[in-house]
Design an enzyme around this catalytic site. Structure first.
Site, PDB file in Angstrom:
ATOM      1  N   ARG A  43       0.832  -1.211   0.000  1.00 50.29           N
ATOM      2  CA  ARG A  43       0.000   0.000   0.000  1.00 50.29           C
ATOM      3  C   ARG A  43       0.868   1.263   0.000  1.00 50.29           C
ATOM      4  NH1 ARG A  43      -3.882  -1.891   4.798  1.00 50.29           N
ATOM      5  NH2 ARG A  43      -1.935  -2.908   5.378  1.00 50.29           N
ATOM      6  N   TYR A 162      -0.621 -21.494   8.890  1.00 51.10           N
ATOM      7  CA  TYR A 162       0.031 -20.277   9.404  1.00 51.10           C
ATOM      8  C   TYR A 162       1.178 -20.653  10.356  1.00 51.10           C
ATOM      9  CZ  TYR A 162       1.014 -15.993  11.923  1.00 51.10           C
ATOM     10  OH  TYR A 162       1.660 -14.926  12.489  1.00 51.10           O
ATOM     11  N   PRO A 192       6.520 -13.244  18.532  1.00 50.21           N
ATOM     12  CA  PRO A 192       5.467 -12.662  19.384  1.00 50.21           C
ATOM     13  C   PRO A 192       4.252 -13.570  19.528  1.00 50.21           C
ATOM     14  CG  PRO A 192       6.026 -11.224  17.496  1.00 50.21           C
ATOM     15  CD  PRO A 192       6.558 -12.592  17.217  1.00 50.21           C
ATOM     16  N   PHE A 199      -3.633  -7.468  12.164  1.00 48.64           N
ATOM     17  CA  PHE A 199      -3.442  -8.901  11.921  1.00 48.64           C
ATOM     18  C   PHE A 199      -4.763  -9.680  11.898  1.00 48.64           C
ATOM     19  CE2 PHE A 199      -2.696 -13.153  13.789  1.00 48.64           C
ATOM     20  CZ  PHE A 199      -1.721 -13.658  12.953  1.00 48.64           C
TER      21      PHE A 199
END
Ligand code: NDP
Ligand code: 8X3
Length: 264
Positions: A43, A162, A192, A199
Site C-alpha cells: 500500500r 500459518y 510474538p 493482523f
C-alpha cells in the site's frame, strides 16, 4: 578470529510490511534513532503518508518508500536495482511482512489462503533474504531480523498452515546462523504472541467485529512492544547474536493438551 567491518553509526534499515502494525512502529523507532529507513509494503499511499510524518519529525531524506509485493521475485529484482545510492547498502533487514488467513480446521481451510500464507510468510521472506545477503556478506556487515511467531513454536486449533509457515521462519533463522558463521552477519527471530494490530482484521477477511473480539477484555502485546524487541536485538554489541526472543502478553499462556474422550 576475523575482523568485521563495523556497523556504521547511521544505518540503513529495510522494513517489510511497514504500512501497518509491527513494521510501521519498527520503522518509526529506527527513524527516531536517526537511521535511514526503507519502508516496503504493497500500500504505497500509506507508505507515502508514513514518510511524510517521519521526515517531518526526524529529518528530510531519511525515508525511502518501496512499494513492493514480497511474493514477487520480479518486483524484488527490479526495485532493488533501482534503489538510490544513499539507501543501497542495507545494514539491517527486518523481514516482517506476513499474514494469517482463516482459523478453520485443516479439512475445511481455504487452499488459496494456504497458498498466500506460504507465498508471503515463507517465499517472501526467503526471497528478500537471498537478495540482500550477498551484499551483507561482501561488506561483512549485516543483520537479518525475522518476525516469526509463537505459532511456529506451539500448535493450536486452526493454526495449521500459518503456524507451519512460522516454524519455517524459526528453522530458516537457525540454518542461516549455521551458514553465516564467520561472516559477522547476525540473524534473529522475534516470536510474538497475541498482539493487537491489523493482523486479525486480515485474518478474518475484514470482519472488524470478529477481529475486535480477539483482543476484547485482554491486554495484548502492542506494536510498540515488538518494535522495542527488534531495536533491542539490533542494538546489542556486534559480538552478541540474539538468536530468538519469544514474547507473550501476561494475559496469554498455554492450555492443557486436548484429549478426545471416547463416547460410551
Ligand atoms: P498487520 O496486518 O498490521 O501488518 C502486516 C504487514 O505486512 C502490512 O504492512 C502489510 O502491508 C504487509 N504485507 C502483507 N502481505 C504483503 C506482501 N505480499 N508484500 C509486502 N507486504 C505485505 O500485522 P502485524 O503487524 O501484526 O504483522 C506483522 C508480522 O508479525 C507478520 O509476519 C505476522 O505474521 C507476525 N505476527 C503477528 C502477531 C500478531 O498477533 N499481530 C503475532 C506474531 C507474529 P500491505 O498490505 O500494505 O502490503
Ligand atoms: C500471531 C500469534 O497466536 O494469533 O502469530 O497465532 S497467534
Amino acid at each position: 578470529m576475523t575482523s568485521s567491518q563495523s556497523m556504521p553509526s547511521v544505518k540503513t534499515i529495510m522494513v517489510t510490511g511497514a504500512s501497518s502494525g509491527f513494521g510501521l512502529e519498527t520503522a518509526r523507532r529506527f527513524a527516531e534513532k536517526g537511521h535511514k529507513v526503507i519502508v516496503a509494503a504493497r500500500r504505497k499511499e500509506r507508505l507515502e503518508g508514513l514518510k511524510k510524518t517521519l521526515e517531518e519529525q526526524f529529518g528530510q531524506g531519511k525515508i525511502h518508500v518501496l512499494p513492493l509485493d514480497v511474493t514477487s521475485e520480479k518486483q524484488i529484482d527490479t526495485l532493488f536495482s533501482e534503489l538510490p545510492e544513499a539507501f543501497s547498502k542495507i545494514d539491517i533487514l527486518v523481514n516482517n511482512a506476513g499474514l494469517a488467513l482463516g482459523l478453520e480446521p485443516a479439512h475445511e481451510a481455504n487452499l488459496e489462503d494456504w497458498h498466500r500464507m506460504v507465498d508471503t510468510n515463507i517465499k517472501g521472506l526467503y526471497l528478500m533474504t537471498r537478495k540482500l545477503l550477498p551484499g551483507m556478506v561482501e561488506r561483512r556487515c549485516g543483520h537479518i531480523i525475522n518476525i516469526g511467531s509463537i505459532a511456529g513454536n506451539y500448535a493450536y486449533p486452526g493454526g495449521n498452515a500459518y503456524g507451519a509457515t512460522k516454524a519455517f521462519v524459526k528453522q530458516f533463522t537457525r540454518n542461516l546462523r549455521a551458514d553465516l558463521l564467520g561472516t559477522q552477519i547476525r540473524v534473529t527471530n522475534i516470536e510474538p504472541g497475541l498482539a493487537e494490530t491489523e493482523f486479525s482484521l486480515v485474518r478474518f477477511g475484514g470482519d472488524k467485529e470478529k477481529a475486535d473480539q480477539v483482543y476484547r477484555d485482554t491486554a495484548p502485546l502492542t506494536a510498540e512492544d515488538i518494535a522495542e524487541a527488534v531495536l533491542w536485538a539490533a542494538e546489542q554489541p556486534q559480538h552478541v547474536n540474539v538468536n530468538s526472543i519469544e514474547l507473550m502478553p501476561t494475559s496469554q499462556a498455554w492450555a492443557a493438551l486436548a484429549v478426545d474422550k471416547v463416547q460410551g
